[in-house]
Design a protein around this motif. Structure first.
Motif, PDB file in Angstrom:
ATOM      1  N   SER A   1      -4.135  -4.340  -6.320  1.00 47.63           N
ATOM      2  CA  SER A   1      -2.956  -3.852  -6.333  1.00 47.63           C
ATOM      3  C   SER A   1      -1.810  -4.426  -7.103  1.00 47.63           C
ATOM      4  N   ILE A   2      -1.088  -3.562  -7.619  1.00 49.48           N
ATOM      5  CA  ILE A   2       0.166  -3.980  -8.422  1.00 49.48           C
ATOM      6  C   ILE A   2       1.355  -3.754  -7.570  1.00 49.48           C
TER       7      ILE A   2
ATOM      8  N   LEU B   1       2.810   0.472 -17.046  1.00 48.88           N
ATOM      9  CA  LEU B   1       1.843   0.715 -15.807  1.00 48.88           C
ATOM     10  C   LEU B   1       1.227   2.092 -15.736  1.00 48.88           C
ATOM     11  N   SER B   2       1.914   3.121 -16.165  1.00 47.19           N
ATOM     12  CA  SER B   2       1.365   4.296 -16.059  1.00 47.19           C
ATOM     13  C   SER B   2       0.144   4.485 -16.846  1.00 47.19           C
TER      14      SER B   2
ATOM     15  N   VAL C   1      -7.073   0.303  -9.986  1.00 46.30           N
ATOM     16  CA  VAL C   1      -5.764  -0.325  -9.732  1.00 46.30           C
ATOM     17  C   VAL C   1      -5.072   0.664  -8.930  1.00 46.30           C
ATOM     18  N   ARG C   2      -4.288   0.119  -7.888  1.00 46.14           N
ATOM     19  CA  ARG C   2      -3.382   0.801  -7.209  1.00 46.14           C
ATOM     20  C   ARG C   2      -1.993   0.303  -7.275  1.00 46.14           C
ATOM     21  N   LEU C   3      -0.913   1.053  -7.464  1.00 44.67           N
ATOM     22  CA  LEU C   3       0.305   0.842  -7.751  1.00 44.67           C
ATOM     23  C   LEU C   3       1.295   1.175  -6.326  1.00 44.67           C
TER      24      LEU C   3
ATOM     25  N   GLY D   1      -2.140  -9.311  -7.704  1.00 40.40           N
ATOM     26  CA  GLY D   1      -3.103 -10.169  -7.026  1.00 40.40           C
ATOM     27  C   GLY D   1      -2.135 -11.262  -6.365  1.00 40.40           C
ATOM     28  N   PRO D   2      -2.449 -12.494  -6.839  1.00 46.30           N
ATOM     29  CA  PRO D   2      -1.543 -13.701  -6.227  1.00 46.30           C
ATOM     30  C   PRO D   2      -0.525 -14.202  -7.282  1.00 46.30           C
TER      31      PRO D   2
END
Length: 209
Positions: free
Chosen positions: A54-55, A73-74, A83-85, A182-183
């Protein structure tokens, strides 16, 4: 703005201990859990089945660096289906930014958030009411329905914006865009190669996703 990468876990753990309580003992700190930041039920998301990273983006529609970050990002999401936005609107550039955020969030109830977000991000110059309306037209947003949804869900949207603002201030964010991958917390726009490296690092630490 200067870029900086922080350890999300350490930062949030320290804040959880440092933020004050009210005299009555009630917690005044925002919810800084990963779930609250990444999975807020009202925050718009671009999700495909089977995502593993996830971003989270804190952004303002009138921020030029956010507009520079958006196509990066797109492109990543198009190239990487896992990848999830997560969109955390943080309108810090004035009333027009807040109005754009409120309307963009409301557009998710008619399934038009992605095109409306893209239209707002590609608007020329600083957004005003006319520019927001023009972006909605380009995105084929049903404007009367948008107004109804804004009225119906306005309290939810304003509460989301308040939560995002509290989180941003607690973490110490002082500008946009900011990405949580992530972290990792990264301030400022990054290029495609850097973004891919962040995603690769997040996949190496799946517990942080």
């Amino acid at each position: 703005m200067n870029r900086r990468t922080l350890c999300l876990r350490a930062a949030l753990a320290a804040l959880a201990l440092a933020l004050p309580l009210s005299p009555a003992g009630a917690q005044q700190r925002p919810d800084l859990s990963r779930k609250a930041i990444v999975d807020d039920p009202v925050a718009p998301k671009l999700t495909r089945a089977g995502y593993d990273v996830s971003i989270v983006e804190f952004f303002d529609y009138n921020c030029p660096y956010c507009r520079r970050m958006d196509p990066v990002l797109s492109a990543l999401v198009k190239a990487d289906a896992k990848v999830r936005l997560v969109y955390r609107d943080w309108p810090i550039f004035g009333p027009a930014s807040r109005e754009a955020s409120r309307l963009a969030i409301a557009s998710q109830w008619q399934g038009r958030h992605a095109p409306f977000h893209a239209a707002l991000m590609t608007s020329s110059g600083k957004l005003d009411n006319a520019g927001i309306r023009a972006a909605a037209t380009r995105a084929k947003v049903d404007w009367p329905r948008l107004q109804r949804d804004l009225k119906l869900h306005g309290a939810e949207i304003d509460a989301l914006l308040a939560r995002t603002d509290a989180i941003a201030n607690a973490i110490g964010i002082n500008g946009t865009p900011v990405l949580i991958v992530g972290p990792q917390v990264v301030s400022g726009a990054v290029d495609a190669a850097a973004l891919r490296r962040l995603v690769t690092a997040a996949r190496a630490k799946p517990a942080g996703n």
